[in-house]
Design a protein around this motif. Structure first.
Motif, PDB file in Angstrom:
ATOM      1  N   VAL A  98      -1.661 -17.347  67.150  1.00  0.00           N
ATOM      2  CA  VAL A  98      -2.337 -17.867  65.963  1.00  0.00           C
ATOM      3  C   VAL A  98      -1.353 -17.808  64.808  1.00  0.00           C
ATOM      4  O   VAL A  98      -0.690 -16.792  64.597  1.00  0.00           O
ATOM      5  N   ALA A 124      -3.327  -6.693  69.530  1.00  0.00           N
ATOM      6  CA  ALA A 124      -3.036  -7.682  68.500  1.00  0.00           C
ATOM      7  C   ALA A 124      -1.843  -7.242  67.646  1.00  0.00           C
ATOM      8  O   ALA A 124      -1.709  -6.065  67.308  1.00  0.00           O
ATOM      9  N   ARG A 136       2.991 -20.797  71.956  1.00  0.00           N
ATOM     10  CA  ARG A 136       1.641 -21.143  72.402  1.00  0.00           C
ATOM     11  C   ARG A 136       1.695 -21.943  73.707  1.00  0.00           C
ATOM     12  O   ARG A 136       0.890 -21.741  74.626  1.00  0.00           O
ATOM     13  N   ARG A 189      -3.149 -15.207  73.010  1.00  0.00           N
ATOM     14  CA  ARG A 189      -3.276 -16.325  72.085  1.00  0.00           C
ATOM     15  C   ARG A 189      -2.207 -16.205  71.001  1.00  0.00           C
ATOM     16  O   ARG A 189      -1.867 -15.099  70.578  1.00  0.00           O
ATOM     17  N   MET A 221      -0.273 -12.947  66.005  1.00  0.00           N
ATOM     18  CA  MET A 221      -0.439 -13.744  64.793  1.00  0.00           C
ATOM     19  C   MET A 221       0.892 -13.785  64.055  1.00  0.00           C
ATOM     20  O   MET A 221       1.408 -12.756  63.625  1.00  0.00           O
ATOM     21  N   THR A 248      -3.765 -11.120  70.978  1.00  0.00           N
ATOM     22  CA  THR A 248      -3.411 -12.099  69.954  1.00  0.00           C
ATOM     23  C   THR A 248      -2.079 -11.734  69.317  1.00  0.00           C
ATOM     24  O   THR A 248      -1.864 -10.590  68.921  1.00  0.00           O
ATOM     25  N   MET A 272      -9.177 -15.464  67.749  1.00  0.00           N
ATOM     26  CA  MET A 272      -9.116 -14.007  67.632  1.00  0.00           C
ATOM     27  C   MET A 272     -10.494 -13.480  67.239  1.00  0.00           C
ATOM     28  O   MET A 272     -11.117 -14.000  66.311  1.00  0.00           O
TER      29      MET A 272
END
Length: 254
Positions: free
Chosen positions: A178, A81, A167, A176, A135, A133, A1
């Motif tokens: 995370v 994100a 993932r 992504r 998270m 992203t 990120m």
């Protein structure tokens, strides 16, 4: 990120780690949207921190998640994100049904179904962004159990495996996944926890997290040093000793 240039939605960020991360990301040039249940608290945060946007959301309520997602995307179509921060942690006594059942159900609803529904609300949009992203937020207790909080431990273990699985599924897309893995941090997650001398001070934790995000932009897990005692007990071969240390009120987060 990337550490800057994002538009980030953080549900569950009106206090504790969530709010501290929101402010840290804002300071580094990101547009941040703070999400929470209490309108008065959101108004206070917006007044105290110009530039932060706020959206009311109850992550235990599917309809509230859907409405908040629509509001966020309408105001911030460049959103790239999500930090699924909201969570609850409660002591439970599983020796008596009246001592745990309601708490366990609430914990699973908030800590597991909440992130699942949040990701479901944004994952299609994120795949249209060039770099996005998701998270998730697990815990050192996903890997070493605390006796007093069975449902919390289990919910965070579920988030760890959900992160691993997502993932794999999103490999080859622009998204992504995370996983943020906090140790014990001085917040009000449980009564009195903000005064726990064995917990990591909040400002130290967030500073270390931001340093890791900046220095390890491709990291799959964000692990501060303090959490590795819990995270890798099984891999090191000292899992039983780690469990005993954690549950014997010894300094486990070293």
């Amino acid at each position: 990120m990337d550490i800057t240039g994002n538009t980030i939605f953080i549900p569950g960020s009106t206090s504790g780690i969530g709010l501290a991360l929101a402010l840290a990301f804002q300071e580094r040039g990101n547009q941040v949207i703070v999400g929470g249940r209490r309108t008065a608290e959101l108004e206070r945060i917006a007044a105290a921190h110009p530039g932060l946007d706020t959206v009311r959301i109850d992550t235990a309520d599917p309809a509230s998640i859907a409405a908040a997602a629509a509001e966020v995307l309408d105001r911030h179509p460049d959103l790239n994100a999500l930090i699924a921060m909201a969570g609850i942690m409660r002591a439970e006594d599983w020796r008596r049904p009246e001592g745990f059942l309601a708490s366990a159900e609430a914990t699973v609803t908030t800590n597991v179904l909440g992130p699942i529904r949040l990701i479901g609300a944004f994952v299609e949009h994120f795949q249209t962004r060039p770099d996005a992203t998701i998270m998730t937020v697990s815990s050192g207790l996903a890997f070493t159990p605390l006796r007093a909080t069975p449902s919390y431990n289990a919910s965070k273990a579920a988030i760890h495996m959900l992160s691993e699985s997502l993932r794999l599924q999103l490999e080859g897309t622009s998204v992504r996944v995370v996983e943020l893995v906090p140790p014990s941090v001085r917040t009000e997650l449980m009564p009195g926890h903000s005064e726990d001398p064995h917990a990591l001070p909040l400002d130290e934790y967030v500073a270390e997290v931001m340093g890791l995000v900046e220095s390890q932009p491709d990291a799959k897990e964000i692990q501060v040093e303090r959490v590795k005692f819990l995270r890798y007990g099984e891999a090191r071969g000292d899992y039983d000793q780690v469990v005993a240390a954690l549950n014997g009120n010894e300094r486990a987060n070293r």
